[in-house]
Write a protein that holds these residues in place. Structure first.
Motif, PDB file in Angstrom:
ATOM      1  N   SER A 244     -14.379  20.073 -20.336  1.00  0.00           N
ATOM      2  CA  SER A 244     -13.188  20.042 -21.160  1.00  0.00           C
ATOM      3  C   SER A 244     -12.815  18.583 -21.422  1.00  0.00           C
ATOM      4  CB  SER A 244     -12.066  20.838 -20.505  1.00  0.00           C
ATOM      5  OG  SER A 244     -11.003  20.966 -21.412  1.00  0.00           O
TER       6      SER A 244
ATOM      7  N   LYS B  41     -12.886  28.327 -23.637  1.00  0.00           N
ATOM      8  CA  LYS B  41     -12.982  28.615 -22.195  1.00  0.00           C
ATOM      9  C   LYS B  41     -13.016  30.135 -21.988  1.00  0.00           C
ATOM     10  CE  LYS B  41     -10.431  24.444 -20.649  1.00  0.00           C
ATOM     11  NZ  LYS B  41      -9.765  23.945 -21.872  1.00  0.00           N
TER      12      LYS B  41
ATOM     13  N   VAL C  13     -11.426  25.640 -13.333  1.00  0.00           N
ATOM     14  CA  VAL C  13     -12.629  24.799 -13.316  1.00  0.00           C
ATOM     15  C   VAL C  13     -13.770  25.526 -12.589  1.00  0.00           C
ATOM     16  CG1 VAL C  13     -12.320  23.390 -11.215  1.00  0.00           C
ATOM     17  CG2 VAL C  13     -13.294  22.365 -13.265  1.00  0.00           C
TER      18      VAL C  13
ATOM     19  N   SER D 102     -12.212  19.795 -15.870  1.00  0.00           N
ATOM     20  CA  SER D 102     -11.045  20.069 -16.695  1.00  0.00           C
ATOM     21  C   SER D 102      -9.929  19.143 -16.237  1.00  0.00           C
ATOM     22  CB  SER D 102     -10.616  21.536 -16.551  1.00  0.00           C
ATOM     23  OG  SER D 102      -9.525  21.794 -17.397  1.00  0.00           O
TER      24      SER D 102
END
Lengths: 412, 412
Positions: free
Chosen positions: B278, B310, B332, B352
């Motif tokens: 991310s 996601k 994550v 992330s």
């Protein structure tokens, strides 16, 4: 007004790190009209530091020194500066408070090395460094100034913006500098130079035209180092002439990175983008997301390095992969369309190529790259042929894709 | 033997490009035992070039000059070198053949500017530049040598490897240089320095220990600039001592980039890897694929910048995104597991975080980053807290993820 930069540290001289600081400081000084005349890197020895400081101060109004202020044994800048400016180290409470605060935040215990960083030259003006444990120091000698700051980029940046730039602005009266940069692509430097040769010959001699090529882009920069308002008419005329001669090669009339230009256009259009990358390996996505606020228009990316990812995620046809190969118009267009559908964006850019050094064939040698840009309504694809260097090929493919995307989203 | 580098071009002095060439040349010279004493950048003026060439040649055995050889009007290096070495330009057929061949391949017509590149100084030895239109030139004066080459990185690299390095090796008798670099992570520079202080004090004075921090990594470098075989026992003893003191912080005992270390381990294990990114936006994938042959172990990546990606691609639970936020252990870890399944690899790494400048909250300030590394059997995740700079945060997150991955795949 003359400025020079001095970087101290064996790590630059043995090539273990690239000196990115100097370009950064030069750019900041240039923005306020200060031209850096020399950038010099030397090693961590007292003799070299003394020579360089005395030499550069003798011919410049300000010398910006980075490096050699860390807490370790090879950091000798501060001690040597004390010798040069004939002063001694004294304790500085503000510096210690700052060290305590920073290390406290990071849960690092303070030690003797850090404590030594709170000892500062008595003759220097001390600038608090909110991003690191070594303060910045300003010295003066015979109307020449020297500022010494850490080489850690975020600390150097903080000190340059917060202290150095305001100090220089206030202390010196500076000529106005004028730069106008046109970002061009899709043309060789020598061809561009030939197209502009007559114009260049006819320009007033206070104007200077420079060509700054960078892997698929050429920045064309018109500069005046002692700008006066009465020059503006001539500037406008030259720019108009340039537009006439090479207009279709100009991507933007600002000195911005292509990823920022794309972001600005997408924001103005309220549109979104994604990427599907094979040989560029996520580099386009990485550049697009380097821009603050890019989450507004960048949704994501599929890096489909292995063919299984091209098939399974992007829906590239197994048959086409088989018959045309991964580096083909068919596959790169399917990658772009697949990414558009999968990530649900307005635009997609896709790249598939042979970066090298292996994987080339006589039909598709190393450096063969297919690029596609797509919206729901339209798709454009292009084959480009680069050469032998893997890193260069990846960068050129990335830059060519960004240039195609700029033309595409501008509707050109 | 002393060497110096000189780069010519206003584009470096105004900060429009970063001088990556100098680090590259320095590294190549260092590998054969030549230490670069100075790196100097100056502008495109005859006066500056004359001063710098004469000064650097007076104190060095070889001066490597890059830049100012292009086909445009601001490229004056060749003409000025003619003045310095009291020689004139003469036509060189080999240079013209090379220009014709290169431009032919690129389908660019030859023009007058290119033709001028085939005019070379009579007093110089000419090296053919297979990667570009400007040949390299070697001059000699009072037992000091100067080589002038283009600043375009791939051309400079070709000339350095093909001509400069062999020339220096043959011409000069050089001291042996010894460097041993340990790649460390997970420790602050000042703490590392304190742990090694007693050892450093007890080292023979021909040894030098340097700390080269780089955003989460520290390269610890032991150097001897006049190495003799009888030093090897002392070197081994010092290295053994360092391993005892900081062994668990050492990622590798080679001066290799982390992405190359990862590649080497994966190849030896015959395992594959993917990433789910991310805030790093594809940077980890981009580094992993910068390594030649990475297609053997790197399958791909999902850059899931937007939460929809996601959810839809990596299967992150909408509920968890809602309750814990995108920057959380739950998310994550699901990103890493999702990527493992989707891309069918042995390992996955996911990141992330909040890169900034916007998006921070009091609970999760800018710089908060979650990282996970996973295999089918095992998952590890970690929260790290960086600071305010977007670019630095992205780089630190990337480096921390690479370090975690190295420990993980080594089974540490």
């Amino acid at each position: 007004m003359k400025a020079a930069l001095l970087t101290i540290g064996d790590e630059i001289l043995i090539g273990q790190i690239v000196d990115t600081n100097s370009a950064w400081i030069s750019k900041k000084l240039n923005e306020i009209g200060v031209k850096v005349e020399k950038i010099l890197s030397i090693g961590d020895t007292a003799e070299e530091i003394k020579w360089a400081v005395n030499f550069l101060m003798s011919e410049n109004d300000i010398v910006v020194v980075t490096g050699g202020l860390g807490p370790t044994k090879d950091d000798i800048t501060k001690t040597v500066l004390c010798e040069i400016f004939d002063t001694k180290l004294v304790f500085n409470q503000q510096a210690l408070d700052n060290i305590n605060e920073l290390l406290g935040k990071r849960n690092v215990p303070i030690n003797k090395n850090n404590f030594n960083q709170a000892m500062v030259p008595e003759a220097a003006t001390i600038f608090n460094n909110k991003r690191g444990t070594a303060p910045a120091m300003l010295f003066e000698k015979n109307n020449s100034y020297l500022i010494s700051m850490p080489g850690v980029p975020c600390e150097m940046q903080y000190i340059t913006e917060t202290y150095l730039v305001p100090f220089v602005k206030e202390k010196f009266r500076i000529n106005n500098v004028f730069h106008k940069t046109l970002l061009c692509s899709g043309i060789a430097e020598s061809v561009l130079a030939e197209m502009l040769e007559d114009l260049e010959d006819s320009m007033p001699n206070y104007m200077k035209l420079a060509y700054l090529p960078a892997l698929g882009f050429i920045r064309l920069r018109l500069s005046i180092y002692d700008y006066k308002p009465e020059y503006q008419g001539a500037v406008d005329k030259v720019l108009e002439e340039i537009r006439k001669l090479i207009g279709n090669k100009i991507l933007a009339e600002e000195d911005l990175k292509p990823e920022i230009i794309i972001g600005n256009i997408l924001k103005s259009q309220n549109k979104t983008i994604c990427t599907a990358e094979s040989c560029t390996g996520g580099r386009i996505a990485s550049l697009l997301t380097s821009v603050p606020g890019s989450s507004q228009y960048f949704y994501g990316s599929v890096v489909s390095y292995d063919n299984s990812v091209k098939r399974n995620l992007l829906g590239v046809s197994s048959e086409d992969l088989e018959s045309y190969g991964a580096v083909s118009q068919q596959v790169v267009e399917q990658m772009a369309k697949g990414a558009l559908e999968l990530l649900k964006t307005d635009y997609a850019v896709s790249v598939s190529g042979i970066a090298g050094p292996d994987g080339g064939t006589s039909e598709k040698p190393v450096g063969t790259v297919w690029i596609a840009v797509a919206s729901k309504e339209k798709i454009l694809s292009k084959k480009v042929q680069f050469f032998n260097d893997r890193e260069i090929n990846i960068r050129r493919a990335t830059n060519t894709a960004l240039a195609m995307m700029i033309h595409f989203i501008k509707g050109e």
